[in-house]
Design an enzyme around this catalytic site. Sequence first.
Site, PDB file in Angstrom:
ATOM      1  N   HIS A 246       0.800  -1.222   0.000  1.00 47.61           N
ATOM      2  CA  HIS A 246       0.000   0.000   0.000  1.00 47.61           C
ATOM      3  C   HIS A 246       0.839   1.281   0.000  1.00 47.61           C
ATOM      4  O   HIS A 246       0.664   2.154  -0.849  1.00 47.61           O
ATOM      5  CB  HIS A 246      -0.924   0.033   1.216  1.00 47.61           C
ATOM      6  CG  HIS A 246      -1.850  -1.125   1.322  1.00 47.61           C
ATOM      7  ND1 HIS A 246      -2.422  -1.736   0.223  1.00 47.61           N
ATOM      8  CD2 HIS A 246      -2.335  -1.788   2.407  1.00 47.61           C
ATOM      9  CE1 HIS A 246      -3.211  -2.715   0.626  1.00 47.61           C
ATOM     10  NE2 HIS A 246      -3.168  -2.776   1.933  1.00 47.61           N
ATOM     11  N   LYS A 332      -0.663  -0.258  13.996  1.00 45.71           N
ATOM     12  CA  LYS A 332      -1.896  -0.655  14.660  1.00 45.71           C
ATOM     13  C   LYS A 332      -2.008   0.048  16.023  1.00 45.71           C
ATOM     14  O   LYS A 332      -1.018   0.478  16.610  1.00 45.71           O
ATOM     15  CB  LYS A 332      -1.912  -2.169  14.880  1.00 45.71           C
ATOM     16  CG  LYS A 332      -1.881  -2.996  13.597  1.00 45.71           C
ATOM     17  CD  LYS A 332      -3.221  -2.988  12.906  1.00 45.71           C
ATOM     18  CE  LYS A 332      -3.254  -4.000  11.761  1.00 45.71           C
ATOM     19  NZ  LYS A 332      -4.549  -3.966  11.050  1.00 45.71           N
TER      20      LYS A 332
END
Length: 489
Positions: A246, A332
């Site tokens: 990504h 995260k």
Amino acid sequence: MTSDLPPHVLVLFGATGDLAARKLFPGLYHLAAAGRLPEHLRVIGGGRHSPGSDEEFRDQVREGLAERVGELDEAVAAALLERIRFVASSADDGAALGQAVRDAEDELLRDAGVLLGDVRRLLYLSVPPGAVKAMVGMLDREELADRSRLVAEKPFGTDLASARELHAILGEVFEEEQIFRIDHFLGKEAVQNILALRFANGLFEPAWDRHTIESVQIDVPEKLTVAGRGAFYDATGCLRDMVTTHLCQLLAFVALEDPHAFRESAIRAAKAAVLAALRPLDPERVVLGQYDGYRDEPDVAEDSDVETFVAIEAWIDNDRWRGVPFHLRTGKAMPQGRRTITVRFRDPRHRWLQPAEGTALEPNELVFELADQPRIVIDVRAKRPGPDMALLEGVFRLDLGESPGTTDPLEAYERLLLDVMRGDRTLFISSDEVDRLWQVCQPVLDCRPTVHPYAQGTWGPAAALDLPIDGWRLSSHGPDPALSGSEKD
């Protein structure tokens, strides 16, 4: 469901899994509702464990659609569901699946009145890299590669050697033109708008280089932990999951030269050129982190040192970008869920123009918010009303999802599924891109930095905060109050 697409048999491996429930079946429903699916279509779900009869599988799919789509158009849902069935299969035994595909093709031949050569197969392969060889072997034995397009999900290998091995395995059965390596970020309207903003506006393209731009940040923090995905994440990690795919693809879109056309050969050539100039990463300018409590997640090793956070300084050694740092960050359990690209411009330093008393002006920035409702924000300076020549900051904001005359945008997976059926690989990743990005990232795997702990709800390890000289835009500017709740998540 009406479109000019030829009849298709769509085989979804892992049809009872998370990706199918969250993205693929809702994507098919929305395409059906918009009349974009082939008029003659069969969908075969595959997997080791059958959910029961075809009717029970359809009920499961319908429940998932109701949960994620909301109020269903019953006619659209019924027409789609009646085309869906499930066949238990595995890499060791695909005989039933092969027969189901041939049966579906026979039905389409009767319904559509076409020749067998007119029926396309779409094979959606979402399996770990280690399982690809056995699955491709099964597809070969069952002769399912003919007339097929194969969609391959990331990660495309786990390092440079395994990526090359994976490419060779696929190449034994499929031609390169049949392979669609999917990165759903490239299907986002907002990502494609990077190209539109740069190359359709004389205001930006002349200033899109090292003489005017000071730095670029690509920031994709996530609020979610790895809950429910511990086994996958502990085997993959943040670098392989996000950076080699990504974030580096976003970098390529920001930095590429004028492709001169929006088609596969042109876009891929432009990306290949900029990735060739991307300097292999320096492990000393990479910060890895792991959020506190990660080792307590289900299916995570008690002594795991897998990273859940990565911050990187990257450089492009070409005439346009030489000397401009690109800072990439993702992780995260961070304070916000965002997809933000910040282009920071050099300060013109006209010292006779001063900020108003008590204010401090940041450098001009162009910010892409790559949310479902995309937004482009440009920071500008203007004269403060009053008798003195003092400056204040203003903002130009373009809310693309609210522009007059726009239609509902396609969600990324909807767009990419449609492109596969059309045979358009413009927004898919080439094998050369995969190979080059592993070359760029391999030094970090060979000389892995220390993994630093960080508290959940923070912006990662302290070592990462000062990686950009002027700090990270998101953590320094704080939350954007204009964001809706859904975008924050």
